[in-house]
Design an enzyme around this catalytic site. Structure first.
Site, PDB file in Angstrom:
ATOM      1  N   TYR A 207       0.843  -1.198   0.000  1.00 47.92           N
ATOM      2  CA  TYR A 207       0.000   0.000   0.000  1.00 47.92           C
ATOM      3  C   TYR A 207       0.878   1.247   0.000  1.00 47.92           C
ATOM      4  O   TYR A 207       1.708   1.447   0.894  1.00 47.92           O
ATOM      5  CB  TYR A 207      -0.927   0.027   1.216  1.00 47.92           C
ATOM      6  CG  TYR A 207      -1.942   1.142   1.124  1.00 47.92           C
ATOM      7  CD1 TYR A 207      -3.149   0.943   0.463  1.00 47.92           C
ATOM      8  CD2 TYR A 207      -1.677   2.400   1.640  1.00 47.92           C
ATOM      9  CE1 TYR A 207      -4.065   1.976   0.319  1.00 47.92           C
ATOM     10  CE2 TYR A 207      -2.588   3.437   1.510  1.00 47.92           C
ATOM     11  CZ  TYR A 207      -3.777   3.226   0.849  1.00 47.92           C
ATOM     12  OH  TYR A 207      -4.682   4.261   0.708  1.00 47.92           O
ATOM     13  N   ASN A 292      -3.617   5.964   6.355  1.00 43.62           N
ATOM     14  CA  ASN A 292      -4.366   6.717   7.355  1.00 43.62           C
ATOM     15  C   ASN A 292      -5.106   5.766   8.293  1.00 43.62           C
ATOM     16  O   ASN A 292      -4.970   4.548   8.224  1.00 43.62           O
ATOM     17  CB  ASN A 292      -5.332   7.714   6.688  1.00 43.62           C
ATOM     18  CG  ASN A 292      -6.391   7.025   5.831  1.00 43.62           C
ATOM     19  OD1 ASN A 292      -6.695   5.840   6.019  1.00 43.62           O
ATOM     20  ND2 ASN A 292      -6.964   7.758   4.895  1.00 43.62           N
ATOM     21  N   GLN A 340       9.455  15.835  10.234  1.00 42.45           N
ATOM     22  CA  GLN A 340       8.377  14.914  10.580  1.00 42.45           C
ATOM     23  C   GLN A 340       7.079  15.650  10.890  1.00 42.45           C
ATOM     24  O   GLN A 340       5.995  15.153  10.604  1.00 42.45           O
ATOM     25  CB  GLN A 340       8.778  14.054  11.780  1.00 42.45           C
ATOM     26  CG  GLN A 340       9.868  13.063  11.461  1.00 42.45           C
ATOM     27  CD  GLN A 340       9.522  12.181  10.268  1.00 42.45           C
ATOM     28  OE1 GLN A 340       8.596  11.388  10.319  1.00 42.45           O
ATOM     29  NE2 GLN A 340      10.258  12.326   9.179  1.00 42.45           N
ATOM     30  N   HIS A 343       4.521  16.097   8.079  1.00 42.49           N
ATOM     31  CA  HIS A 343       3.732  14.976   7.573  1.00 42.49           C
ATOM     32  C   HIS A 343       2.240  15.197   7.781  1.00 42.49           C
ATOM     33  O   HIS A 343       1.420  14.770   6.977  1.00 42.49           O
ATOM     34  CB  HIS A 343       4.145  13.675   8.262  1.00 42.49           C
ATOM     35  CG  HIS A 343       5.258  12.960   7.559  1.00 42.49           C
ATOM     36  ND1 HIS A 343       5.133  12.441   6.292  1.00 42.49           N
ATOM     37  CD2 HIS A 343       6.535  12.683   7.941  1.00 42.49           C
ATOM     38  CE1 HIS A 343       6.266  11.873   5.925  1.00 42.49           C
ATOM     39  NE2 HIS A 343       7.135  12.000   6.904  1.00 42.49           N
ATOM     40  N   GLU A 407       9.718   6.074  16.363  1.00 42.13           N
ATOM     41  CA  GLU A 407       9.846   5.549  15.003  1.00 42.13           C
ATOM     42  C   GLU A 407      11.222   5.924  14.451  1.00 42.13           C
ATOM     43  O   GLU A 407      11.953   5.087  13.926  1.00 42.13           O
ATOM     44  CB  GLU A 407       8.738   6.135  14.122  1.00 42.13           C
ATOM     45  CG  GLU A 407       8.848   5.750  12.657  1.00 42.13           C
ATOM     46  CD  GLU A 407       7.884   6.533  11.783  1.00 42.13           C
ATOM     47  OE1 GLU A 407       7.681   6.107  10.632  1.00 42.13           O
ATOM     48  OE2 GLU A 407       7.337   7.568  12.222  1.00 42.13           O
ATOM     49  N   HIS A 408      11.554   7.207  14.543  1.00 42.26           N
ATOM     50  CA  HIS A 408      12.860   7.707  14.104  1.00 42.26           C
ATOM     51  C   HIS A 408      13.590   8.311  15.307  1.00 42.26           C
ATOM     52  O   HIS A 408      12.989   9.069  16.070  1.00 42.26           O
ATOM     53  CB  HIS A 408      12.721   8.808  13.051  1.00 42.26           C
ATOM     54  CG  HIS A 408      11.895   8.421  11.865  1.00 42.26           C
ATOM     55  ND1 HIS A 408      10.574   8.811  11.717  1.00 42.26           N
ATOM     56  CD2 HIS A 408      12.202   7.683  10.761  1.00 42.26           C
ATOM     57  CE1 HIS A 408      10.104   8.333  10.583  1.00 42.26           C
ATOM     58  NE2 HIS A 408      11.062   7.637   9.982  1.00 42.26           N
ATOM     59  N   GLU A 495       2.605 -36.592  29.379  1.00 38.45           N
ATOM     60  CA  GLU A 495       1.537 -35.711  28.904  1.00 38.45           C
ATOM     61  C   GLU A 495       0.276 -36.466  28.523  1.00 38.45           C
ATOM     62  O   GLU A 495      -0.720 -35.861  28.118  1.00 38.45           O
ATOM     63  CB  GLU A 495       2.036 -34.872  27.727  1.00 38.45           C
ATOM     64  CG  GLU A 495       3.136 -33.888  28.122  1.00 38.45           C
ATOM     65  CD  GLU A 495       3.473 -32.905  27.024  1.00 38.45           C
ATOM     66  OE1 GLU A 495       2.958 -33.052  25.894  1.00 38.45           O
ATOM     67  OE2 GLU A 495       4.232 -31.961  27.309  1.00 38.45           O
ATOM     68  N   HIS A 500       1.442 -40.346  20.384  1.00 42.17           N
ATOM     69  CA  HIS A 500       2.762 -39.740  20.205  1.00 42.17           C
ATOM     70  C   HIS A 500       3.851 -40.737  20.645  1.00 42.17           C
ATOM     71  O   HIS A 500       4.862 -40.930  19.950  1.00 42.17           O
ATOM     72  CB  HIS A 500       2.886 -38.464  21.042  1.00 42.17           C
ATOM     73  CG  HIS A 500       2.217 -37.271  20.443  1.00 42.17           C
ATOM     74  ND1 HIS A 500       0.864 -37.171  20.281  1.00 42.17           N
ATOM     75  CD2 HIS A 500       2.739 -36.114  19.964  1.00 42.17           C
ATOM     76  CE1 HIS A 500       0.566 -36.005  19.743  1.00 42.17           C
ATOM     77  NE2 HIS A 500       1.694 -35.341  19.536  1.00 42.17           N
TER      78      HIS A 500
END
Length: 512
Positions: A207, A292, A340, A343, A407-408, A495, A500
């Site tokens: 995207y 978004n 930033q 944005h 984030e940064h 178990e 098994h």
């Protein structure tokens, strides 16, 4: 509140008591379009711990005879680029956690919008995608999906094309280096060999947002590692322009990086089309990319549905934390914060200052640069809910940065490399005076699709691994089973899983 008001300085008490003409309470999560008319650098927000810290600071300033900083709880006028300032040592641990908390997105109301969109695409396919694109983007599209092999390579301005070519080569080089050509193989005990092998996720959805900015760089960040990983079907979705086409820069980057299908749609309808598949859109196994709140909500909804689709990570508004020492050029710091903030109004920027930093000069430089930006109004809204934290030393700066988990993370200090052992929580780190966050956003080679909202504590940014899955393989010889089998049989017995146990004992000829 009356008791609290009585303990405040008169100017603050009057401000808090004042009834504006149009009262509108706000909090950081609401991303206000304005801050209090009576506020200077301090704003009371709807975060209890932060409010207590601000009120306490104002009260202490009065007792010390310091300057009174007016505070107000109601936003009535234009936003201010003044960032709230905290002293780390004055905050309690709860208050430190509070200012690091990201705004809560009310997905319940968003889901009310997204769910019908997703269901419409699931049941009506391309028809729904066309109708929803006309409704939300006001664009009529003829072909919802085109195969890029049938689309000619767009002709770009030579300088623009050169820039994207440089970015492509660097991104390719960095992600190609992540490819491990040798499978992990370990003989855990004699006759028992375990391996780990990698395989590409066959079909991926990428995207690329549109909206207020065209982002061909995101096409490179997603498509290049997907192609290197060996994904066979790469569907890139992006909102169409008014003429019904995808911007040529996005198409250029998509074709160059190896995208196979172009979905001319954005929003929740694009995510749903990739998740379920339509008459023309291949169904994908994993969806990547920022978007978004509606895109994010659709990804979250679909990863828990019968669509059987994975997503890269939770996403939120962009953010940066800058650590600066007294030698950090003020113009660099301001530019990094604004890179930033521009944005959008829901972005957040944080400045952590070491002793000697001139905070007033930094704020003034931020405003000076902001006023000259084409997207200055968007940056202003972001700055109104951003903040500064003053710390006493390197260790405390790193401690707060890890708490925020940005984030940064830009570390604009001398000997920045020496900070790396202290940094544990960040999407991407930018070291030294000459490393703006912008290089990572575009062309250094690292990926710019990163965890936000504090998710850097448990998520990594997109990498080659994001487009692969790993299988384990084991192989035993008869001697290996003789060595290991008795332990396995005994564990199965404990178990209560007798079948098994028998799968081992039958091979070894042991009595049941």
């Amino acid at each position: 509140m009356p008791a609290l008001l009585s303990s405040l300085p008169t100017v603050a008490r009057k401000c808090l008591s004042k009834k504006p003409e149009t009262p509108r309470a706000f909090n950081v999560g609401a991303r206000p379009s304005s801050v209090p008319a009576c506020a200077s650098s301090t704003v009371i927000v709807n975060r209890p711990a932060a409010n207590k810290a601000l009120i306490r600071s104002a009260t202490q300033a009065t007792k010390r005879g310091g300057a009174i900083v007016p505070v107000c709880a109601i936003a009535t006028e234009a936003p201010s680029s003044d960032m709230k300032t905290y002293s780390y040592s004055d905050l309690t641990q709860a208050e430190r956690q509070e200012i690091c908390a990201r705004p809560r997105i009310d997905f319940s109301s968003i889901m009310d919008t997204v769910e019908p969109i997703v269901e419409s695409v699931r049941t009506e396919g391309d028809k729904a995608v066309k109708e929803l694109t006309a409704k939300f983007d006001r664009v009529e599209v003829d072909d919802v999906v085109v195969e890029l092999k049938d689309v000619p390579m767009p002709v770009l301005d030579p300088e623009v094309q050169k820039s994207f070519d440089v970015a492509y080569e660097n991104i390719k080089a960095f992600h190609q280096a992540q490819k491990n050509t040798e499978a992990l193989s370990v003989e855990t005990m004699p006759g028992v060999v375990c391996r780990r092998v990698s395989r590409p996720i066959e079909r991926v959805g990428l995207y690329v947002p549109g909206g207020t900015a065209v982002l061909p760089s995101t096409a490179l960040m997603l498509a290049v590692p997907a192609a290197i990983a060996g994904c066979s079907t790469l569907v890139l979705a992006s909102p169409p322009q008014k003429d019904g086409n995808i911007p040529p820069e996005v198409v250029y980057c998509a074709k160059k990086a190896g995208v196979t299908h172009l979905l001319k749609a954005g929003g929740a309808q694009a995510v749903a089309a990739m998740a379920y598949g339509t008459e023309s859109c291949p169904k994908v196994d994993k969806i990547f990319g920022p978007g978004n709140q509606y895109v994010t909500a659709a990804k979250m909804l679909l990863q828990n549905s019968e669509a059987m689709v994975a997503i890269d990570m939770p996403a939120g508004p962009s953010e940066v934390l800058v650590i600066a020492d007294k030698e950090a050029p003020v113009s660099f710091v301001a530019a990094d914060l604004l890179s930033q903030a521009e944005h959008g109004p829901d972005s957040q920027v944080v400045l952590v200052t070491l002793p000697g930093v001139d905070i007033e000069a930094t704020i003034a430089e931020v405003e000076k640069q902001r006023a000259a930006l084409p997207r200055g109004d968007l940056a202003l809204s972001a700055l109104s809910h951003s903040f500064i934290v003053k710390v006493d030393d390197k260790e405390t700066a790193a401690l707060f940065s890890n708490l925020y988990a940005p984030e940064h993370l830009i570390i604009n200090v001398e000997d920045a490399e020496s900070w790396m052992p202290l940094i544990n929580e960040a999407g991407s780190v930018f070291l030294g005076r000459w490393t703006p966050e912008s290089v990572g956003d575009y062309a250094s080679g690292t990926n710019h699709v990163l965890p936000t909202y504090g998710y850097a504590r448990m998520y990594s940014g997109v990498s080659l691994d994001s487009f692969q899955k790993h299988m384990t393989v084991q192989e035993l010889t008869l001697d290996g089973l003789k060595n290991l089998g008795p332990s396995v049989a005994k564990m199965a017995e404990v178990e209560g899983l007798d079948a098994h146990r028998r799968a081992v004992t039958k091979r070894l000829g042991l009595a049941d």
